[in-house]
Design an enzyme around this catalytic site. Structure first.
Site, PDB file in Angstrom:
ATOM      1  N   ASP A 154      73.500  52.234  45.532  1.00 30.01           N
ATOM      2  CA  ASP A 154      72.406  51.280  45.275  1.00 30.01           C
ATOM      3  C   ASP A 154      72.700  49.956  45.976  1.00 30.01           C
ATOM      4  O   ASP A 154      73.714  49.320  45.687  1.00 30.01           O
ATOM      5  CB  ASP A 154      72.293  51.084  43.752  1.00 30.01           C
ATOM      6  CG  ASP A 154      71.066  50.268  43.354  1.00 30.01           C
ATOM      7  OD1 ASP A 154      70.368  49.759  44.250  1.00 30.01           O
ATOM      8  OD2 ASP A 154      70.830  50.148  42.138  1.00 30.01           O
ATOM      9  N   HIS A 227      61.362  56.542  45.235  1.00 32.73           N
ATOM     10  CA  HIS A 227      61.654  55.120  44.998  1.00 32.73           C
ATOM     11  C   HIS A 227      61.680  54.332  46.313  1.00 32.73           C
ATOM     12  O   HIS A 227      61.141  53.225  46.389  1.00 32.73           O
ATOM     13  CB  HIS A 227      62.987  55.001  44.265  1.00 32.73           C
ATOM     14  CG  HIS A 227      63.360  53.605  43.911  1.00 32.73           C
ATOM     15  ND1 HIS A 227      62.580  52.809  43.109  1.00 32.73           N
ATOM     16  CD2 HIS A 227      64.435  52.843  44.264  1.00 32.73           C
ATOM     17  CE1 HIS A 227      63.154  51.624  42.976  1.00 32.73           C
ATOM     18  NE2 HIS A 227      64.274  51.609  43.675  1.00 32.73           N
TER      19      HIS A 227
HETATM   20  C1  HEM Z   1      66.294  50.970  47.029  1.00 35.39           C
HETATM   21  C2  HEM Z   1      68.023  52.277  42.719  1.00 35.39           C
HETATM   22  C3  HEM Z   1      64.787  49.406  40.512  1.00 35.39           C
HETATM   23  C4  HEM Z   1      63.381  47.783  44.851  1.00 35.39           C
HETATM   24  C5  HEM Z   1      67.009  51.602  46.057  1.00 35.39           C
HETATM   25  C6  HEM Z   1      67.972  52.645  46.277  1.00 35.39           C
HETATM   26  C7  HEM Z   1      68.455  53.009  45.075  1.00 35.39           C
HETATM   27  C8  HEM Z   1      67.798  52.202  44.079  1.00 35.39           C
HETATM   28  C9  HEM Z   1      69.502  54.066  44.768  1.00 35.39           C
HETATM   29  C10 HEM Z   1      68.335  53.245  47.647  1.00 35.39           C
HETATM   30  C11 HEM Z   1      69.470  52.544  48.324  1.00 35.39           C
HETATM   31  C12 HEM Z   1      69.204  51.109  48.644  1.00 35.39           C
HETATM   32  O1  HEM Z   1      68.611  50.760  49.653  1.00 35.39           O
HETATM   33  O2  HEM Z   1      69.592  50.291  47.806  1.00 35.39           O
HETATM   34  C13 HEM Z   1      67.304  51.596  41.748  1.00 35.39           C
HETATM   35  C14 HEM Z   1      67.471  51.773  40.327  1.00 35.39           C
HETATM   36  C15 HEM Z   1      66.552  50.979  39.710  1.00 35.39           C
HETATM   37  C16 HEM Z   1      65.812  50.287  40.743  1.00 35.39           C
HETATM   38  C17 HEM Z   1      68.488  52.707  39.675  1.00 35.39           C
HETATM   39  C18 HEM Z   1      66.284  50.793  38.242  1.00 35.39           C
HETATM   40  C19 HEM Z   1      66.262  51.807  37.431  1.00 35.39           C
HETATM   41  C20 HEM Z   1      64.109  48.733  41.501  1.00 35.39           C
HETATM   42  C21 HEM Z   1      63.046  47.802  41.264  1.00 35.39           C
HETATM   43  C22 HEM Z   1      62.654  47.346  42.499  1.00 35.39           C
HETATM   44  C23 HEM Z   1      63.471  48.006  43.493  1.00 35.39           C
HETATM   45  C24 HEM Z   1      62.494  47.418  39.891  1.00 35.39           C
HETATM   46  C25 HEM Z   1      61.579  46.350  42.882  1.00 35.39           C
HETATM   47  C26 HEM Z   1      60.868  45.608  42.065  1.00 35.39           C
HETATM   48  C27 HEM Z   1      64.073  48.487  45.798  1.00 35.39           C
HETATM   49  C28 HEM Z   1      63.942  48.254  47.229  1.00 35.39           C
HETATM   50  C29 HEM Z   1      64.763  49.185  47.865  1.00 35.39           C
HETATM   51  C30 HEM Z   1      65.403  49.955  46.801  1.00 35.39           C
HETATM   52  C31 HEM Z   1      63.091  47.191  47.902  1.00 35.39           C
HETATM   53  C32 HEM Z   1      64.978  49.355  49.373  1.00 35.39           C
HETATM   54  C33 HEM Z   1      63.893  50.181  49.983  1.00 35.39           C
HETATM   55  C34 HEM Z   1      64.136  50.345  51.466  1.00 35.39           C
HETATM   56  O3  HEM Z   1      63.770  49.434  52.200  1.00 35.39           O
HETATM   57  O4  HEM Z   1      64.716  51.361  51.851  1.00 35.39           O
HETATM   58  N1  HEM Z   1      66.919  51.356  44.694  1.00 35.39           N
HETATM   59  N2  HEM Z   1      66.311  50.691  41.961  1.00 35.39           N
HETATM   60  N3  HEM Z   1      64.339  48.840  42.848  1.00 35.39           N
HETATM   61  N4  HEM Z   1      64.963  49.512  45.583  1.00 35.39           N
HETATM   62 FE1  HEM Z   1      65.613  50.135  43.790  1.00 35.39          FE
END
Ligand code: HEM
Length: 342
Positions: A154, A227
């Site tokens: 993450d 996601h």
């Molecule tokens: C990407 C986990 C909540 C926005 C990711 C990734 C994971 C992850 C594993 C892929 C690796 C990375 O680029 O970091 C989670 C978990 C969450 C959560 C476990 C809560 C349960 C959120 C929320 C938002 C968010 C609430 C926005 C309001 C993003 C964004 C990316 C991302 C912008 C990158 C997308 C990209 O450009 O590839 N998240 N996330 N995440 N997450 Fe989350």
């Protein structure tokens, strides 16, 4: 030349832009009635407290980013407000909801060592006693290779370098608060039983990346409700909009509580809110973000993080609301009614 104020702005920005640490502690606090002046004193002393604790733990890189909520701002300060500071709106989708929960102050404490985080949290707690209530305390830890408790890495696609700074920090658009940031926190609980019942290949379709190697799926493979797809935010002119995330896992085996503390900084809260809208309310491409079938937010609050130097030199407190003066007791003889001085 680089003056002390520039240096202090750089050091505060650095605390937001710093990479993830091994340990973090998140305190969300509400200010009690009448607690405002003690809170102001704490805020003014915070950088000193951080130095006192941090200096004793060499290599811990202790930092503390402080957020101030919208209602709290007016209770603490006179003068101008950050242009986009407002309450976290909350998002009620057809299937999943993001609640709004109280919070006047956020302390995002992070370090390479948990003892440093704990000691600073304890010092803050002591100073807040009788003036404020800690409504949530979450202890975050690094889980293997920056993984969340779903087992996925993450933070990979976080912006870096100058792009991280322009993503997270306010610029000339709100010059009085340049260098500040808007931060949204949400405490998510995972249904690990349901999650672990999914085969890894299906989990990868929920996230949009491979689990072991953390490679992004091709556009052809990646489901529109994954996601990553939902959070790839592209403006009409083709620019991708980003946020700076510093999520940390937390948990309690006894409570069967396994979670992700979501925390993201942005120069404008509108980017984070558009992502949340797509996640919870859906878009033309997807009904909602499939990660929500396994992750439920139980808190949600928005704060403004002032630029450095601000806390060391606070604006004046608001003038006390006008209390009507008691009518002077009149003796009817035109005197002030204070009797004689004999
Ligand atoms: C990407 C986990 C909540 C926005 C990711 C990734 C994971 C992850 C594993 C892929 C690796 C990375 O680029 O970091 C989670 C978990 C969450 C959560 C476990 C809560 C349960 C959120 C929320 C938002 C968010 C609430 C926005 C309001 C993003 C964004 C990316 C991302 C912008 C990158 C997308 C990209 O450009 O590839 N998240 N996330 N995440 N997450 Fe989350």
């Amino acid at each position: 030349s680089v003056g002390p104020r520039t240096l202090s702005i750089m050091s505060e920005a650095q605390q937001i832009l710093d990479p993830l640490t091994r340990a973090a502690r998140f305190l969300v606090v509400t200010i009690d009635d009448g607690g405002e002046s003690s809170v102001r004193e704490l805020l003014a002393d915070l950088s000193g407290l951080r130095r006192s604790v941090g200096f004793r733990v060499p290599g811990a890189d202790l930092s503390c980013v402080t957020g101030i909520g919208s209602a709290a701002w007016d209770r603490l300060f006179a003068g101008p407000r950050p242009a986009e500071l407002h309450e976290f709106p909350g998002f009620a989708g057809p299937r999943h909801q993001a609640p709004t929960t109280p919070g006047d102050l956020l302390f995002h404490i992070k370090a390479e060592a948990q003892d440093a985080c704990f000691e600073l949290a304890m010092a803050i707690g002591e100073r807040l006693r009788g003036a404020a209530t800690i409504v949530d305390e979450t202890v975050g830890f690094r889980y293997f290779e920056q993984r969340d408790l779903l087992g996925f890495v993450d933070g990979t696609e976080n912006p870096e370098g100058a792009f991280a700074a322009s993503t997270a920090l306010i610029g000339a658009e709100d010059a009085a608060f340049a260098g500040g940031s808007y931060v949204v926190v949400q405490k998510y609980l995972h249904d690990l039983e349901a999650w672990n019942a999914l085969p890894v290949s299906e989990q990868e379709r929920v996230i949009g990346r491979s689990k072991l190697g953390d490679y992004e799926m091709s556009d052809a493979e990646k489901p529109l409700n994954s996601h990553v797809a939902v959070n790839t935010l592209i403006d009409p002119d083709g620019t991708q909009r980003q946020i700076l995330r510093a999520n940390m896992p937390f948990g309690s085996v006894r409570e069967s509580e396994f979670g992700t503390y979501y925390i993201a900084y942005a120069a404008t809260p509108s980017v984070t809110e558009r992502m949340l809208e797509r996640m919870f309310l859906g878009s033309d491409e997807a009904a909602y973000d499939r990660i929500l079938d396994f992750s439920t937010p139980i808190t949600g609050t928005l704060f403004f993080t002032p630029p450095a130097g601000f806390l060391d030199d606070l604006p004046d407190p608001p003038t006390a609301p006008a209390v009507p003066e008691p009518a002077p007791a009149s003796s009817g003889d035109g005197s002030l009614g204070i009797g004689t001085l004999k």
